[in-house]
Design a protein around this motif. Sequence first.
Motif, PDB file in Angstrom:
ATOM      1  N   VAL A 171       1.384  -1.093   0.104  1.00 19.48           N
ATOM      2  CA  VAL A 171       0.032   0.029  -0.157  1.00 19.48           C
ATOM      3  C   VAL A 171       0.793   0.938   0.445  1.00 19.48           C
ATOM      4  O   VAL A 171       1.689   1.366   0.330  1.00 19.48           O
ATOM      5  CB  VAL A 171      -1.443   0.101   1.310  1.00 19.48           C
ATOM      6  CG1 VAL A 171      -0.583  -0.175   2.502  1.00 19.48           C
ATOM      7  CG2 VAL A 171      -1.872   1.558   0.907  1.00 19.48           C
ATOM      8  N   ALA A 172       0.299   2.255  -0.519  1.00 21.50           N
ATOM      9  CA  ALA A 172       0.771   3.438  -0.825  1.00 21.50           C
ATOM     10  C   ALA A 172       0.399   4.472   0.717  1.00 21.50           C
ATOM     11  O   ALA A 172      -0.892   4.394   0.623  1.00 21.50           O
ATOM     12  CB  ALA A 172       0.460   4.125  -2.208  1.00 21.50           C
ATOM     13  N   ALA A 173       1.215   4.237   0.998  1.00 23.72           N
ATOM     14  CA  ALA A 173       0.505   5.539   2.513  1.00 23.72           C
ATOM     15  C   ALA A 173       1.717   7.090   2.997  1.00 23.72           C
ATOM     16  O   ALA A 173       2.791   7.157   2.439  1.00 23.72           O
ATOM     17  CB  ALA A 173       0.540   4.516   4.379  1.00 23.72           C
ATOM     18  N   GLY A 174       1.619   7.623   3.971  1.00 24.62           N
ATOM     19  CA  GLY A 174       2.052   8.836   4.596  1.00 24.62           C
ATOM     20  C   GLY A 174       1.464   9.878   4.029  1.00 24.62           C
ATOM     21  O   GLY A 174       0.072  10.287   4.342  1.00 24.62           O
ATOM     22  N   ASN A 175       2.262  10.716   3.322  1.00 26.63           N
ATOM     23  CA  ASN A 175       1.907  11.786   2.489  1.00 26.63           C
ATOM     24  C   ASN A 175       0.905  11.758   1.562  1.00 26.63           C
ATOM     25  O   ASN A 175       0.262  12.398   1.086  1.00 26.63           O
ATOM     26  CB  ASN A 175       3.097  12.374   2.238  1.00 26.63           C
ATOM     27  CG  ASN A 175       2.332  14.215   2.334  1.00 26.63           C
ATOM     28  OD1 ASN A 175       1.712  14.696   3.040  1.00 26.63           O
ATOM     29  ND2 ASN A 175       3.225  14.642   0.841  1.00 26.63           N
ATOM     30  N   VAL A 176       0.187  10.343   0.863  1.00 30.40           N
ATOM     31  CA  VAL A 176      -0.323  10.046   0.049  1.00 30.40           C
ATOM     32  C   VAL A 176      -0.895   8.427   0.642  1.00 30.40           C
ATOM     33  O   VAL A 176      -0.617   8.136   1.489  1.00 30.40           O
ATOM     34  CB  VAL A 176       0.181  10.097  -0.866  1.00 30.40           C
ATOM     35  CG1 VAL A 176       1.036   9.004  -1.304  1.00 30.40           C
ATOM     36  CG2 VAL A 176      -0.686  10.266  -2.256  1.00 30.40           C
ATOM     37  N   GLY A 177      -2.157   9.288   0.141  1.00 32.23           N
ATOM     38  CA  GLY A 177      -3.229   7.476   0.374  1.00 32.23           C
ATOM     39  C   GLY A 177      -3.953   7.522   1.629  1.00 32.23           C
ATOM     40  O   GLY A 177      -3.889   8.120   2.010  1.00 32.23           O
TER      41      GLY A 177
END
Length: 506
Positions: A171-177
Motif C-alpha cells: 500500500v502507498a501511505a504517509g503523505n498520500v493514500g
Amino acid sequence: MPPESGELWPVDPAYEPLRGALELTHRDADWSGLSVAVMGLGVSGFAAADALLERGATVTVLSSSRTEREAERAQILEVLGASVLFGAQHQQAPPAGTNLVVTSPVVPPTHPLMVAADAAGIPIWGEVELAWRMRAREGAAPWLTVTGTNGKTTTVTMLESILRASGLRAVAAGNVGLPILEAVLHPEPYDVIAVELSSFQLYWSRSISPVASVCLNVAPDHIDWHGSFEEYARCKGRVYERTQVACLYNEQDTLTRELVEQAEVVEGARAIGFTLGIPAVSMLGVVDDALADRAFVEDRRHNAAELARFADLSVAGEDPAPHYVANALAAAGLARAYGVAPVAVRDGLRDYRPQPHRTTHVVTHEGVRYIDDSKATNPQAAGAALAAYDPIVWIAGGQLKGAEIDDLVRESASRLRTAIVLGVDRELIVAALQRHAPDVPRLVIDDTDTGAMDQAVAMAIEAARPGDTVLLSPAAASLDMFENYGARGDAFAAAVRRALHLDEDA
C-alpha cells in the motif's frame, strides 16, 4: 547494523531526559504510563490519538479550529477517553504532566507549544515517527520511503503498483493514500509499505529505518516553514538516515547525491543513482527507449536488466515526459532494492495510471490540447510540465510561498504563446514575464474568487491555435483561491467543458 527488537537507535541528546517514551519501540510495549498531547484533529491527529488511547495512554488533543468534521472526531475521542481542548489559548505550552507531544506535520518548530516542549525536554514526534514505533515487534512490514520537492506521489504510487504486480500485499501511505498509522496497524498486515514523506514529516521523525529510500530532487519550497533552503534540503536528506539496503539519488540533481553522502546509513547500504542517460555501473537509466538496471543484477559491470519500455509508460498514447521517466526509474530502483523481479516492474508500470491533476489530459478539441497540472504547486514542478509541451498557452499563479519564478520563466519563454496569470502573487509572475519573456502576451485576472478560472479558460481558448496546449501549471500553491490543488484542477476541467460545450464523456 539495525537494532534488534527492543534496542534503540541513538537519539538526539535533547531527548534524553525522558527515555521512558523513547523506549517505546513497538506496539506491544507498555504505553499506559504515557501522558500525550496530540496537536491537531485532522486525519493524522485523530489516528494518533485513537492508537494511543487503545494502548492505554492518557491523551489530550489540542485543536486550534473547530470545524464540523473536527467536532465529530472530538466527540468520538472523548467517548474513548481523551480530553479535547479547542482554541489557540490551549496551545501555548503542553498541558501539565505531558511527557510526549505528537504533532501534525504542518506545525512548525517555531510554534509556541513546540518551543515550550523542547525547552522542557519533552520528546516531540510526528505521526510518522509514532507509526514507526507502533509497528509489530516481529515481522513488521518494511518501509520503502520517498521524498523530493516534486514527483513524490507519482513515484510512491508507481511503486505501490509494482509491488502489487509482484504479488505482494502493498500500500502507498504517509503523505498520500492511507494514513501511515492505519497502514501500520491494519488488521490484515501488509507485506511492505511504500511511504511518501514530506519535509515536514521528516523534520519530526527520529528513528525510521527504511529498507530503501530516495530523494527525487530538491528545489526551493516551503522556505516560509523551514526558514531557509539549507534547512529544507537538510530535512529532505533525512529520508536516507538509517537506510538498510539502498539510497537512490538523482544523477541530474547533484544535491541529492550530496545528501546521501552526508547521511548516517546502516553499514553496507549502497548509493544507487538514476539517470535519464545511459546508466553507469550501480545505476538505473535509459538505453534507447528502455529503462535499464545496472545496479541490482549479477555482474553489473557487463550486464543490465531491461525493466520496461517507454510504451509501458505511455499516457494517452503519448511518449512519457522526462520527469515521468525519472519517477519510474526511482520507483523501479526501490522495488529492485527490495528484490522485485524485472517482469513485475514492467507489469506494475504498464498497469499504472497517473494521479489526478498531474499533467492530466482533460480533452483535445479542434486541435488544442487541454492539460490539468494543478499539482504543480512550485516552479520546479511547473517546469517539468512546461518542458513537455510546445507551444503553450500557460495558466499560472497562486501562492508562491517565497519561491523564485525567474528561472522558470526564462527557461520556458520560447515555448509560450500566451501567459494568463491569476492569484495572490500574480504581480510577481507578471514582473518575471516582463523581464524574461517580454514578447509573450500577458493577460492578468484581478478577480480572486473561484470564478476567475472561468475567465482564465475563456482567455486561453481565445488565444490558442490548433497544435497548442492550454496548460494549467500554476507554479504556486492554491489556498489563496481554492480549498486545495485538486479543487483548482477540478475547476479548470469544469471550466474547459463548460466553455467548449462538452458533456462529461467528451
